[in-house]
Design an enzyme around this catalytic site. Structure first.
Site, PDB file in Angstrom:
ATOM      1  N   ASP A 198       0.843  -1.201   0.000  1.00 50.05           N
ATOM      2  CA  ASP A 198       0.000   0.000   0.000  1.00 50.05           C
ATOM      3  C   ASP A 198       0.872   1.243   0.000  1.00 50.05           C
ATOM      4  O   ASP A 198       1.804   1.350   0.817  1.00 50.05           O
ATOM      5  CB  ASP A 198      -0.853   0.050   1.282  1.00 50.05           C
ATOM      6  CG  ASP A 198      -2.104  -0.820   1.187  1.00 50.05           C
ATOM      7  OD1 ASP A 198      -2.276  -1.520   0.179  1.00 50.05           O
ATOM      8  OD2 ASP A 198      -2.912  -0.770   2.136  1.00 50.05           O
TER       9      ASP A 198
ATOM     10  N   LYS B 220      -8.270   0.532  -5.234  1.00 46.85           N
ATOM     11  CA  LYS B 220      -9.456  -0.052  -4.609  1.00 46.85           C
ATOM     12  C   LYS B 220     -10.734   0.674  -5.020  1.00 46.85           C
ATOM     13  O   LYS B 220     -10.749   1.904  -5.118  1.00 46.85           O
ATOM     14  CB  LYS B 220      -9.340   0.048  -3.082  1.00 46.85           C
ATOM     15  CG  LYS B 220      -8.307  -0.878  -2.448  1.00 46.85           C
ATOM     16  CD  LYS B 220      -8.376  -0.748  -0.933  1.00 46.85           C
ATOM     17  CE  LYS B 220      -7.174  -1.340  -0.221  1.00 46.85           C
ATOM     18  NZ  LYS B 220      -7.125  -2.806  -0.257  1.00 46.85           N
TER      19      LYS B 220
ATOM     20  N   GLY C 116      -5.386  -2.976   8.670  1.00 45.16           N
ATOM     21  CA  GLY C 116      -5.085  -1.797   9.479  1.00 45.16           C
ATOM     22  C   GLY C 116      -4.878  -2.089  10.948  1.00 45.16           C
ATOM     23  O   GLY C 116      -4.896  -1.181  11.768  1.00 45.16           O
TER      24      GLY C 116
ATOM     25  N   ARG D  32      -6.221 -20.502   6.759  1.00 42.63           N
ATOM     26  CA  ARG D  32      -6.460 -21.886   7.206  1.00 42.63           C
ATOM     27  C   ARG D  32      -7.843 -22.358   6.799  1.00 42.63           C
ATOM     28  O   ARG D  32      -8.028 -23.530   6.453  1.00 42.63           O
ATOM     29  CB  ARG D  32      -6.285 -21.994   8.720  1.00 42.63           C
ATOM     30  CG  ARG D  32      -4.839 -22.044   9.153  1.00 42.63           C
ATOM     31  CD  ARG D  32      -4.718 -22.678  10.534  1.00 42.63           C
ATOM     32  NE  ARG D  32      -3.339 -22.727  10.974  1.00 42.63           N
ATOM     33  CZ  ARG D  32      -2.483 -23.707  10.652  1.00 42.63           C
ATOM     34  NH1 ARG D  32      -2.874 -24.704   9.887  1.00 42.63           N
ATOM     35  NH2 ARG D  32      -1.248 -23.678  11.090  1.00 42.63           N
TER      36      ARG D  32
ATOM     37  N   GLY E 282      -3.235  -7.385   8.083  1.00 44.48           N
ATOM     38  CA  GLY E 282      -2.599  -7.512   9.377  1.00 44.48           C
ATOM     39  C   GLY E 282      -1.153  -7.977   9.332  1.00 44.48           C
ATOM     40  O   GLY E 282      -0.540  -8.193  10.381  1.00 44.48           O
TER      41      GLY E 282
ATOM     42  N   GLY F 168      -0.275  -3.753   3.907  1.00 47.64           N
ATOM     43  CA  GLY F 168      -0.957  -2.462   3.858  1.00 47.64           C
ATOM     44  C   GLY F 168      -0.259  -1.466   4.741  1.00 47.64           C
ATOM     45  O   GLY F 168       0.811  -0.939   4.418  1.00 47.64           O
ATOM     46  N   SER F 169      -0.845  -1.243   5.920  1.00 48.22           N
ATOM     47  CA  SER F 169      -0.324  -0.230   6.830  1.00 48.22           C
ATOM     48  C   SER F 169       1.028  -0.629   7.416  1.00 48.22           C
ATOM     49  O   SER F 169       1.758   0.221   7.917  1.00 48.22           O
ATOM     50  CB  SER F 169      -1.334  -0.035   7.963  1.00 48.22           C
ATOM     51  OG  SER F 169      -2.657  -0.087   7.456  1.00 48.22           O
TER      52      SER F 169
END
Lengths: 208, 295
Positions: free
Chosen positions: B25, B82, B154, B166, B215, B236-237
């Site tokens: 990101d 997005k 995030g 999983r 995450g 991402g973050s």
């Protein structure tokens, strides 16, 4: 959905080569290396992932897959693969598909790590962005009379060949999309994304 | 000679080229350049990373096309963007400016609470999030050419991405042991198209590329997702909310390549500076969780 081609398009003159057990490496830094590995195994060849210089030791040939050439180049520098790959290419067969073709070239007119093994100049993303990616049938005399169904994804073109490199395939407008220089092969397109094994067989004949 | 563009093979094919790579990101052209130099195989162009969307609240929409175009100019690698779930006009706009992949994303505020976009109508390929096999196959049925776990974007907490990976991979393992006559009932049970259930059983994997997302904050997180069987990783973050983005980005790229080599993972994990400040999902109120968006 994409319909798999089920026709057996084996090149008769090359068929004998695949019965010899060879070990071919696929550079597995990033990209669609798994697709090449499964194609090689289908042809009865021992196939191995290459991530570090020592993985080149007992190979008969190497495929550099599609992926992002900047990513592959950076990782090759970081893990000290550039010189070992150049040495390997002096005596062994190497085939680069798309990003791999870029990586094999002498020049791409922008700064990024290259092996510089083939006398070709390549232009990246030559057809535009992803919406311009395409499939097309190409005549490739070396593979026999049946046209070769080629998949181009954000593909490069081979702007020019010089020195010892020669053209293997072009688009109807003359732009070069495959080239060969001794045991080195470069293709703009992705034979590993099709069911047609002829290009892999052609490469195995060079690696023999 | 006829050239066919926008086929499912070329849509899915680009995702195949991203395999074994890290998609990052970025919110500025400068960050995009840092990502490319660190070895990202693609970037996701955004106005705000998910951590900021969470913090600031309000309606999260498609980013300004001007920003996305500037990021496209800054790098040579593929650029994704997005749009909101079900917002097919945002998708049309993103296709018109030439982005390479569209993420129909739960991170943005959904525009439709029942329907996703009919992705077959587009030449540009789509990636969609999924928490289980049924959701993944519904999205592929709608035309998605790539799947990612939803995780919990995030947060910097990998637990939801692990749960979703999983779930999808475990369900596929069970599917491969089912008798053919059991497939129709199973398709009904998980709400998935029968033909895709059959194809998944035959392949022993999703018919399209399957990335981890939501995450992932460290090289170890990334390698964990790869060892679980994912094809690549979105971060991402986790990168630009950390202390040393360039170093962390390069380390995560190396960790995805050498995901099975603990010695290299140890080496690249050293001295990365502060990771992003995480948010523990187990203490997060249900209302703040976004993975439940998508139908």
């Amino acid at each position: 959905m994409f319909q798999r081609r089920t026709v057996d398009m084996t090149v008769p003159s090359l068929r004998s080569t695949v019965s010899i057990i060879m070990k071919i490496g696929v550079l597995a830094l990033q990209g669609d290396f798994a697709e090449h590995l499964s194609m090689l195994r289908r042809l009865g060849v021992e196939a191995a992932e290459v991530r570090l210089p020592r993985h080149l030791d007992d190979l008969d040939g190497l495929i550099i897959p599609g992926g992002e050439s900047t990513t592959i180049g950076k990782l090759a520098v970081d893990f000290d693969l550039i010189e070992p790959l150049r040495q390997f290419g002096k005596t062994h067969a190497i085939w680069g598909t798309c990003a791999g073709a870029i990586f094999l070239s002498k020049d791409v007119r922008r700064p990024q790590p290259l092996l510089g093994l083939m006398d070709i100049i390549v232009q990246r993303n030559a057809f535009g962005r992803q919406v311009d990616s395409f499939e097309a049938d190409l005549p490739i005399p070396e593979l026999g009379a049946l046209p070769y169904h080629a998949v181009f994804i954000r593909a490069p073109i081979i702007e020019s060949v010089f020195g010892e490199a020669r053209v293997l395939a072009t688009l109807p407008d003359g732009r070069i999309v495959a080239a060969q220089q001794g045991k080195l092969l470069a293709t703009s397109f992705h034979p590993e994304l099709t069911e047609d094994v002829r290009f892999h067989e052609y490469f195995l004949a060079l690696a023999r | 000679m006829e050239q066919q563009t926008g086929t499912f093979a070329v849509k899915k094919g680009l995702a195949q080229m991203l395999k074994g790579g890290v998609i990052m990101d970025v919110v500025t052209p400068e960050q995009a350049k840092i990502a490319e130099d660190a070895g990202a195989c693609a970037v996701m162009a955004l106005e705000r990373v998910p951590a900021d969307i969470r913090a600031q609240g309000g309606v999260a929409r498609m980013s300004d096309p001007e920003l996305i175009l500037k990021i496209m100019d800054a790098v040579s690698i593929p650029v994704m963007a997005k749009c909101r779930i079900g917002h097919f006009v945002e998708a049309q706009i993103l296709e018109a400016i030439g982005v390479d992949y569209i993420d129909e994303s739960e991170v943005l505020t959904p525009a439709d609470e029942e329907h996703h976009i009919n992705k077959h109508l587009f030449k540009v390929p789509f990636v969609c999030g999924a928490r289980n096999l049924g959701e993944a196959l519904r999205r592929i049925g709608e035309g998605a050419a790539m799947i990612r776990t939803k995780g919990e974007a995030g947060t910097g907490d990998v637990v939801e991405a692990v749960r979703h990976a999983r779930a999808v991979l475990g369900e596929i393992r069970r599917l491969t042991t089912m008798a053919d006559e059991e497939l129709m009932h199973y398709a009904k049970e998980i709400g998935a198209p029968y033909e895709l259930v059959k194809e998944t059983k035959q392949l022993g994997r999703l018919p399209v590329v399957n990335f981890a997302a939501g995450g992932i904050a460290t090289p170890a997180d990334a390698a964990l997702m790869m060892q679980l069987g994912m094809d690549g990783v979105f971060v991402g973050s986790g990168i630009f909310k950390s202390g040393n983005p360039a170093k962390r980005a390069a380390a995560i790229v190396k960790a995805v390549t050498h995901y099975n080599d603990p010695a290299i993972l140890a080496e690249v994990s050293r001295n990365l500076g502060e990771p992003m400040v995480g948010r523990n999902i187990s203490t997060m109120p249900e209302i703040e969780r976004i993975a439940g968006r998508g139908w």
